[in-house]
Design a protein around this motif. Structure first.
Motif, PDB file in Angstrom:
ATOM      1  N   GLU A   3       6.661  -9.786  74.774  1.00 59.73           N
ATOM      2  CA  GLU A   3       7.414  -8.709  75.418  1.00 59.73           C
ATOM      3  C   GLU A   3       8.183  -9.181  76.647  1.00 59.73           C
ATOM      4  O   GLU A   3       9.337  -8.828  76.848  1.00 59.73           O
ATOM      5  CB  GLU A   3       6.460  -7.591  75.858  1.00 59.73           C
ATOM      6  CG  GLU A   3       5.866  -6.813  74.719  1.00 59.73           C
ATOM      7  CD  GLU A   3       4.358  -6.879  74.721  1.00 59.73           C
ATOM      8  OE1 GLU A   3       3.800  -7.754  75.409  1.00 59.73           O
ATOM      9  OE2 GLU A   3       3.736  -6.062  74.025  1.00 59.73           O
ATOM     10  N   LEU A 170       5.547   3.069  73.483  1.00 60.37           N
ATOM     11  CA  LEU A 170       5.348   1.619  73.479  1.00 60.37           C
ATOM     12  C   LEU A 170       5.006   1.168  74.900  1.00 60.37           C
ATOM     13  O   LEU A 170       5.286   1.889  75.854  1.00 60.37           O
ATOM     14  CB  LEU A 170       6.632   0.909  73.027  1.00 60.37           C
ATOM     15  CG  LEU A 170       7.038   1.068  71.569  1.00 60.37           C
ATOM     16  CD1 LEU A 170       8.410   0.469  71.339  1.00 60.37           C
ATOM     17  CD2 LEU A 170       6.016   0.411  70.657  1.00 60.37           C
ATOM     18  N   THR A 174       7.928  -3.508  76.709  1.00 55.11           N
ATOM     19  CA  THR A 174       8.677  -3.464  75.457  1.00 55.11           C
ATOM     20  C   THR A 174       9.740  -2.373  75.521  1.00 55.11           C
ATOM     21  O   THR A 174      10.893  -2.571  75.132  1.00 55.11           O
ATOM     22  CB  THR A 174       7.726  -3.148  74.284  1.00 55.11           C
ATOM     23  OG1 THR A 174       6.580  -3.974  74.422  1.00 55.11           O
ATOM     24  CG2 THR A 174       8.400  -3.409  72.959  1.00 55.11           C
TER      25      THR A 174
END
Lengths: 219, 425, 360, 134
Positions: A3, A170, A174
């Motif tokens: 990420e 999320l 991210t």
């Protein structure tokens, strides 16, 4: 790619490329459009106060007499989401920080709770104008792929930005990366779709105001 | 590609300019222009959305003047403009557009849609896709001198009648006169009282004026059909006449598009500024009124309302004068909803009234005017455009509404006292 | 040191049942477990045997070991060493040289398949692992050998968990994480530079109480400690929400303790427990001391665009823009010139329309 | 120089409303205690509360009659609040730093009562002492 690497990419090379394409496209398209030129108007002008390109640039932001009630959804929805977008883009502290990082300019922002509220209202307004586009015969008739596509490209940055701030769906990292990516898609798309009206609207209003202002008609 | 299509596309390439490019790039398909167009509001058919009427022009623009469009064309992804398509578009570009310009003043991104329709008509006419009705009118204007086939002898006969009726001489080809008065053939054939009214008004105002034997017809079917070459031929006659007679000002008659053709397009058609002024008769009357040169007696007592011709008001900037004039002679003057700048078209402007096959649609669109009139229920309807007048009369008759339509100039003239002595003409 | 019940060992050191209960309650609180879990810990730990632990240091700075040992007894983290049988730890053990190697192999043999392996430091793969060797063997060889008999592996610190500072661009030694080498064992990552000592304790307590690994996130980190961002738990968060930011490290905003986002704080994208657990026996933590979070518990945090750049700022200066604008001018001018010449050509080819031309 | 001397400190902040929620939770637990005999534990540090929130909560709960101090690996303090059966528990480490903090709803906090195992070994020790005395 994890990420943080994704986020670093969209903040780094991705942003660089997107801004570059945006600038390239904008400069190219502006010259392409306005480089066509126009003929000088030889008719004797009639001067009337309030009739000029500059007046029209401002005045056309207000619905002409009798038009509001013809399509209130278009007007209200349009106002809310345009003003909302402007507020979110230019008055959210992290966005100001981005501009400062890019060009060194900075100005006071809005508290994040207000931006949060504005985001929700903006999203709602965009959904309303989409539903209106689907339901209203004229809009549906006029709409093609580009209309649906540009709606999505405009909607996603607001949605992902809001989701990121709210920590929904999320992980923040991210979602923040997706948010920046969606903005980059918007930047890349803007010069080559109807979203370019963000620039040409001023030229168009000016031309309209000037052509009609020459006749002394404050349009 | 047929030769005519090729010619049409080439003409479109000539006329596409930066404003058009800017307009097409600005459109967001919001559909508000449809709400401003009476052909859409009265039929509910989305194909009458103004911006949609420009589809062929948009594609020529994209395919000729943008990189991406040229690329798409090169790889065969762009849909070329075809003859059949232009033919199909005839209804949208002519029958269902009166160049009224309402769309241009409501578009939120500022697109001057009527400016683009006017340009598209250049290509439509050059490719042979103009409607037969306007073609005929253009033919008669160019070959005979007027769209209704009126020739100088007919004008002279009219002058004679007026001189007899009013006892005022009508000057012809008077060099150095201040005003050169133009007529529309409608006025010569259907509304002769216009010429008499001018004579009375000029006498009272103490102004010199003249008709011109080589340029009496003001209407310009070349502009309506959208062809600058033909429009230039027609407007040149007026310019030549005015310059030959060395007049200061040419007065456009009560005719909307004649005013636009002469006042706003004329200089651009001949490629140089005029050496004389051009004014609509209502503008001139307005000036006389301001200068105290227009004295009337008595008032109309029945309820009157005024229909603003699009080319005079919204497209020409003459909006307040007619109201002040109305108030001078009408005791019960009422305004229709949307009157003035945002007035709705009669449905027959821009050449549309000359298209026979468009009549049904025109009458459908007239419902808008009908509802405007029903809102104020006037006894008589005043206007300042002979074409509006004919179209209004047709519509009113169709819907069995008993409202006489009169011209503003002659209505005012009726209130000018006949005494010559006081005025000292 | 023979393995026996943890509580007995603690009692031997004068730690009473109440002290143990208190410790377990605090531990459960730190792990964000329901308060009732404290009792479950206490009940289970009281009966559990002490596990054997082997601790291998690789390409590292000993900062992780320092962090844990400096917070030693009497703090609760110190109890870690009372709960386990630490059979091999180079920095702490008295033995050296061949003696130490022998201890390692003995521990492996004796607890084959049951011991817990703690690794700190990354594993260099460059030059066949020659960048870091112990007793003539590369870290890679040692890791593979010791991992083979481990019940589970704890990758301690960002180096073991992600490759760490040694992996920073351009990664001269070819450093990788433990999880890049070992694929067939359960691995818990406890990243941080250094990691919070109590996380280690919590993981051990969990391992001993429930006999398995705690719930892990996508990066193999215990969710109990890495479930929320620094930003979520930050006491300065209200200032962020109000839009009050320190602009420099010595301005009015900094003195008032406003949010450090604009000074490059990586709190919003960093998952760790600093904001609630704090450092140095709960004394303070970076943001409280006036410095933004560096994001040290996230992979590649040193290559994430600069410590003092706000997250919303570009990670690196834009480079392509001058060229893009120039290209835009060239492209625009080229198409405009082409369009104008097309338009001129159309004009030159203009045939004056006559009445006949109105027909097809 | 100690930490409080450094002139950098966050404002104590304003009330977030979280402390209010704790009061509601306490009421629920008290109700449960009366009906089933089972109380419960609330982890104060597990809640996002500002120092002002904590202060407000302490004021709302008030002070009761019992205060128990324990020296077990650092000082622990168990205070009865103004509400009977509601206890405020503070655990500190040996440096005196607050390690954890709870509100417990119970007739008597379980940490105070002795464990049977310990009672048993205590009894054994007492018996052997008695036998030594005799």
């Amino acid at each position: 790619m994890n990420e943080l690497q994704f986020l670093t990419w969209v903040r780094g090379p991705g942003l660089d490329a997107a801004v570059a394409i945006f600038l390239l496209g904008t400069v190219w398209r502006l010259i392409e459009i306005y480089g066509l030129g126009r003929k000088k108007d030889l008719a004797a002008p009639r001067l009337t106060p309030g009739a000029s390109g500059w007046h029209t640039i401002v005045r056309r932001s207000v619905p002409p007499e009798g038009m509001f009630k013809q399509s209130p959804v278009t007007y209200v929805g349009g106002y809310v989401f345009h003003i909302g977008l402007a507020a979110i883009v230019f008055l959210f502290a992290p966005h100001i920080k981005l501009v400062e990082g890019l060009v060194g300019l900075s100005w006071p922002g809005l508290p994040s709770q207000i931006v949060d509220l504005v985001s929700v209202v903006t999203l709602a307004a965009m959904v309303v104008v989409l539903v209106d586009r689907i339901k209203r015969p004229v809009k549906r008739f006029l709409s093609g792929f580009e209309d649906w596509f540009t709606w999505a490209v405009t909607f996603l940055p607001v949605l992902t930005g809001w989701l990121a701030v709210q920590h929904l769906l999320l992980p923040y990292t991210t979602m923040l990366a997706l948010h920046i990516l969606s903005v980059e898609v918007l930047l890349v798309t803007l010069p080559f779709t109807k979203l370019f009206h963000a620039f040409t609207v001023f030229g168009s209003r000016w031309y309209n105001g000037t052509v009609n202002g020459h006749k002394g008609v404050p349009v | 590609m047929s030769a005519t299509l090729e010619k049409g596309v080439r003409v479109l390439k000539e006329v596409i300019d930066a404003p058009i490019a800017s307009y097409f790039n600005s459109c967001v398909h919001c559909g508000l222009c449809a709400e401003a167009c009476l052909f859409y509001t009265e039929t509910g058919d989305p194909k009458y959305t103004p911006i949609h009427k420009l589809e062929p022009l948009r594609r020529v623009y994209e395919q000729e003047y943008t990189w991406l469009g040229r690329l798409a064309k090169a790889v065969g992804l762009a849909k070329p403009v075809t003859d059949a398509e232009l033919h199909e578009w005839q209804e949208l570009v002519y029958n269902s557009c009166t160049l009224c310009g309402r769309c241009s003043v409501v578009c939120p991104v500022g697109n001057d849609i009527v400016y683009m329709v006017r340009k598209l008509r250049e290509g439509m006419s050059a490719s042979g896709n103009a409607p037969d009705g306007i073609k005929g009118a253009a033919n008669r204007t160019v070959t005979i001198g007027s769209p209704m086939g009126v020739k100088l002898p007919a004008v002279k006969a009219q002058m004679k009648h007026v001189e007899e009726d009013y006892g005022i001489p009508i000057p012809l080809d008077a060099e150095g006169a201040e005003y050169m008065v133009m007529l529309s053939s409608m006025e010569i054939i259907n509304f002769p009282e216009y010429l008499g009214a001018i004579a009375k008004i000029m006498r009272q105002a103490g102004k010199t004026w003249t008709l011109c034997s080589t340029a009496f017809e003001a209407t310009n079917a070349g502009m309506q059909i959208g062809n600058s070459d033909l429009a230039r031929v027609i407007v040149s006659r007026i310019v030549d006449g005015a310059e030959r007679l060395k007049v200061k000002c040419v007065i456009s008659p009560e005719c909307g598009h004649a005013y636009t053709a002469l006042r706003w397009e004329g200089a651009n058609l001949i490629g140089r500024p005029f050496t004389f002024q051009v004014k609509h008769i209502i503008e001139v009357l307005g000036e006389f009124q301001e200068q105290g040169l227009l004295k009337t007696e008595g008032m109309e007592t029945d309820r009157l309302t005024f229909h603003d011709p699009c080319q005079l008001a919204r497209r020409g900037g003459v909006i307040q004068q007619q109201r002040r004039l109305m108030k001078q002679i009408a005791a019960d003057f009422v305004e229709m909803p949307d009157a003035g700048f945002m007035n709705w078209c009669c449905g027959g402007g821009g050449g549309a009234s000359a298209i026979e096959e468009g009549e049904e649609l025109r009458l459908e669109a007239f419902k808008k005017k009908k509802s405007q009139l029903e809102a104020v229920k006037p006894d008589r309807l005043v206007t300042a455009c002979a074409n509006c007048r004919i179209v209004l009369e047709e519509g009113l008759e169709h819907y069995q509404m008993d409202i006489p339509v009169i011209g503003l100039t002659e209505t005012i003239a009726e209130h000018i006292p006949d005494s010559v002595d006081k005025e000292g003409a | 040191m023979r393995a026996n019940r943890i509580l007995d060992t603690l009692a031997g050191q004068g730690i009473t049942r109440r002290a143990f209960l208190k410790y377990c309650a605090t531990l459960a609180s730190l792990m964000a477990l329901p308060p009732s879990a404290g009792k479950a810990f206490a009940d289970a730990l009281a009966k559990a045997p002490r596990p054997s632990v082997i601790w291998l240091p690789f390409q590292e700075c000993t900062g992780c070991t320092e962090a844990i040992t400096r917070s030693h007894s009497p703090s609760i983290e110190g109890m870690l060493f009372d709960m386990i049988s630490l059979d091999y730890q180079e920095t702490l053990m008295a033995a050296a040289g061949h003696q130490a190697e022998a201890a390692l192999h003995e521990a492996i043999q004796r607890n084959m398949g049951k011991y817990l392996l703690i690794v700190d430091g990354s594993v260099p793969l460059g030059l066949d692992g020659a960048y870091s060797c112990i007793a003539g063997r590369s870290n890679l060889e040692t890791l593979k050998e010791v991992a083979a008999g481990a019940a589970a592996i704890v990758a301690m610190g960002s180096c073991a968990a992600y490759g760490g500072l040694p992996k920073a661009n351009p990664n001269p030694t070819g450093a990788v994480a433990v999880s890049d080498v070992i694929k067939d064992k359960p691995i818990i990552n406890i990243p941080g530079c250094p990691p919070i000592p109590v996380v280690m304790t919590g993981v051990l307590a969990h391992f001993l109480t429930f006999g398995g690994l705690p719930e892990l996130d996508r990066l193999g980190r215990p969710k109990a400690f890495y479930g929320e961002t620094i930003h979520d738990r930050c006491y300065r968060r209200p200032f962020y929400d109000q839009g009050k930011f320190a602009k420099t490290f010595d301005d009015e905003g900094a003195r008032k303790g406003w949010c450090l986002f604009e000074l490059g704080c990586k709190g919003p994208v960093t998952y760790n427990a600093c904001a609630s657990v704090k450092w140095n026996d709960g004394t303070s933590w970076p943001v409280e001391s006036g410095h933004g979070c560096l994001g040290c518990s996230e992979p590649d945090f040193w290559d994430a665009g600069g410590f003092y750049k706000a997250l919303s700022m570009p990670a690196r200066p834009l480079k392509l823009e001058p060229a893009a604008i120039a290209a835009g001018v060239v492209a625009g001018a080229a198409i405009a010139a082409s369009s104008r010449s097309r338009k001129s050509a159309a004009k030159a080819a203009h045939e004056t329309t006559t009445l006949a031309d109105l027909e097809k | 120089m100690t930490l409080p001397d450094i002139p950098v400190a966050a404002a104590t902040g304003t009330l977030t409303g979280n402390a209010r929620a704790v009061l509601g939770e306490v009421a629920t637990l008290l109700d449960g205690l009366l009906r089933t005999g089972e109380g419960g534990l609330i982890d104060i540090r597990g809640l996002p509360m500002s120092p002002a929130d904590r202060q407000w909560l302490l004021e709302q709960l008030g002070k009761g009659e019992v205060e128990i101090l324990m020296d077990i690996g650092g000082r622990s303090r168990i205070v009865e609040t103004g509400l009977p059966a509601v206890w405020w528990i503070e655990h500190r480490n040996e440096h005196g730093v607050l390690a954890s903090e709870f509100v417990q709803v119970a007739y008597v906090p379980e940490l105070i009562s002795a464990h049977p195992d310990d009672v048993e070994s205590g009894l054994e020790a007492l018996r052997s002492r008695i036998s030594e005395l005799s």
